[in-house]
Design an enzyme around this catalytic site. Structure first.
Site, PDB file in Angstrom:
ATOM      1  N   CYS A 251       0.814  -1.223   0.000  1.00 34.31           N
ATOM      2  CA  CYS A 251       0.000   0.000   0.000  1.00 34.31           C
ATOM      3  C   CYS A 251       0.848   1.275   0.000  1.00 34.31           C
ATOM      4  O   CYS A 251       1.429   1.595  -1.022  1.00 34.31           O
ATOM      5  CB  CYS A 251      -1.018  -0.040   1.130  1.00 34.31           C
ATOM      6  SG  CYS A 251      -2.538   0.804   0.636  1.00 34.31           S
ATOM      7  N   HIS A 335      -3.973  -5.253   0.259  1.00 30.50           N
ATOM      8  CA  HIS A 335      -3.462  -5.780   1.528  1.00 30.50           C
ATOM      9  C   HIS A 335      -3.422  -7.310   1.544  1.00 30.50           C
ATOM     10  O   HIS A 335      -4.410  -7.942   1.909  1.00 30.50           O
ATOM     11  CB  HIS A 335      -4.318  -5.261   2.694  1.00 30.50           C
ATOM     12  CG  HIS A 335      -4.112  -3.806   2.932  1.00 30.50           C
ATOM     13  ND1 HIS A 335      -3.046  -3.315   3.658  1.00 30.50           N
ATOM     14  CD2 HIS A 335      -4.800  -2.731   2.510  1.00 30.50           C
ATOM     15  CE1 HIS A 335      -3.095  -1.999   3.683  1.00 30.50           C
ATOM     16  NE2 HIS A 335      -4.148  -1.616   2.983  1.00 30.50           N
ATOM     17  N   GLU A 337      -2.052  -9.104   3.620  1.00 32.07           N
ATOM     18  CA  GLU A 337      -2.173  -9.567   5.013  1.00 32.07           C
ATOM     19  C   GLU A 337      -3.638  -9.595   5.455  1.00 32.07           C
ATOM     20  O   GLU A 337      -3.934  -9.962   6.599  1.00 32.07           O
ATOM     21  CB  GLU A 337      -1.326  -8.691   5.936  1.00 32.07           C
ATOM     22  CG  GLU A 337      -1.931  -7.349   6.354  1.00 32.07           C
ATOM     23  CD  GLU A 337      -1.904  -6.284   5.258  1.00 32.07           C
ATOM     24  OE1 GLU A 337      -1.484  -6.584   4.129  1.00 32.07           O
ATOM     25  OE2 GLU A 337      -2.335  -5.144   5.525  1.00 32.07           O
TER      26      GLU A 337
END
Ligand SMILES: NC(=O)CC[C@H](N)C(=O)O
Length: 360
Positions: A251, A335, A337
């Protein structure tokens, strides 16, 4: 009875709603997220620093708030707007309700407004500033000027860690430095799961200081604000890339990396915020459903010739990832994650580890 409060948009529109959470006047950039769940992660994601966040999903808070889902120590957003909040959450992990959490965190909350109408305005006119206020003056001229002039300042500096922190892996195989621009906790957890001991360093750390840790890999975190404003970090990152250490950017980390290599970033009309944004892998054509939260993007036409775009957003075709051909470096706008959101692209952490292994 809850108090009435007002949302004054930069374009002059006024919404009247009810107050929950903390109650004071606040100014910020209004953005919307389309996630149906994951509101605890949204509330604590440091990338929302200085923003007034609208949830488009009409009922928020039904599973309560739990500290183990936090993505940062405390909420950094300016205010939170929902259609309706749940007074009696039900979940075995629940530690409290949304109202109590916002009060304890001193975050202004507003509910009972037509969030669909509000979102449509943002979609048509673009993300804009707004003020939430408990009293609506008759003459809005002064307030309108202040709203218009509001800018988020020192975003990264306000959310980065103050000192170095080490997060040990249970079975340490790699030593990774995480350059913290406002990192979400799940980046650390995801690295630890892969056997990385993570040394989290403040945003003001220099390239030389990072290299002094002899990292096997470097992770560039997410974070708030306009990426192009971080001129010192961008200059340090340019130096850091010359060491050719395997690097993975997420990001804001993705945007800063691109800027350090000569690309440009632009502001999107209303950004991508939600848990079902489609990112297309440009090599395989496969589309992954991703969690996203960003208002800026790397301009595809400015990507340097020694790099190639590897992901694009399947909705608006903006850049979602870059692989660098002259160094073991890659980055994504979304993202991997997750949290909150799908885990479709967790494999990118394996790609990072493979890069580290190859480099050894
Ligand atoms: N989540 C992030 O890292 C956001 C990056 C940047 N602040 C943007 O809005 O585009």
């Amino acid at each position: 009875m809850e108090k009435s409060i007002y949302l004054i948009l930069e374009n002059g529109t006024v919404f009247c709603g009810k107050s929950f959470g903390a109650s004071h006047d606040v100014t910020g950039e209004v953005v919307f997220t389309t996630s149906m769940t994951g509101y605890v992660e949204t509330l604590t994601d440091p990338s929302y620093y200085g923003q007034i966040v609208i949830q488009t999903f009409p009922m928020i808070g039904n599973y309560g708030v739990m500290a183990s889902d936090f993505e940062g120590d405390v909420p950094k957003l300016s205010a939170y707007i929902v259609r309706e909040w749940c007074h009696d959450p039900s979940n075995f992990r629940c530690e409290g309700d949304l109202d109590a959490f916002l009060k304890a965190s001193n975050v202004v909350g507003m509910y009972g407004i037509d969030t669909r109408a509000l979102t449509k305005i943002i979609r048509d006119c673009g993300a804009m500033n707004a003020r939430i206020t408990t009293t609506l003056p008759e003459d809005l001229t002064q307030i309108n000027r202040e709203i218009h002039e509001y800018r988020v300042k020192d975003a990264v500096k306000s959310v980065t860690c103050k000192e170095v922190r080490v997060y040990k892996a249970e079975q340490e195989k790699y030593n990774v430095v995480l350059w913290d621009f406002g990192a979400k906790r799940n980046i650390i957890r995801s690295l630890q799961e892969k056997g990385c001991t993570v040394t989290c360093v403040p945003a003001s750390t220099t390239a030389e200081e990072i290299m002094a840790y002899h990292p096997d890999g470097i992770m560039l975190s997410n974070g708030p604000g306009d990426p192009a404003e971080n001129t010192t970090i961008i200059a340090e990152l340019k130096k850091l890339c010359e060491y050719r250490v395997p690097t993975f950017g997420i990001c804001l980390g993705h945007q800063l990396l691109a800027l350090s290599q000569g690309a440009k970033t632009t502001k999107l009309q209303y950004g991508h915020r939600g848990a079902n944004q489609p990112a297309r892998d440009m090599e395989t054509g496969k589309v992954y459903i991703t969690s996203q939260n960003h208002g800026y993007a790397v301009e595809t036409s400015t990507i340097p010739e020694f790099a190639k775009a590897c992901f694009i957003n399947a909705n608006d075709h903006t850049n979602e990832g870059i692989t660098y051909l002259n160094m073991p470096v890659f980055s994504v706008q979304f993202h991997p994650e997750a949290c909150g959101g799908p885990r479709d692209t967790m494999f990118l952490f394996d790609r990072f580890i493979a890069m580290i292994d190859q480099n050894r």
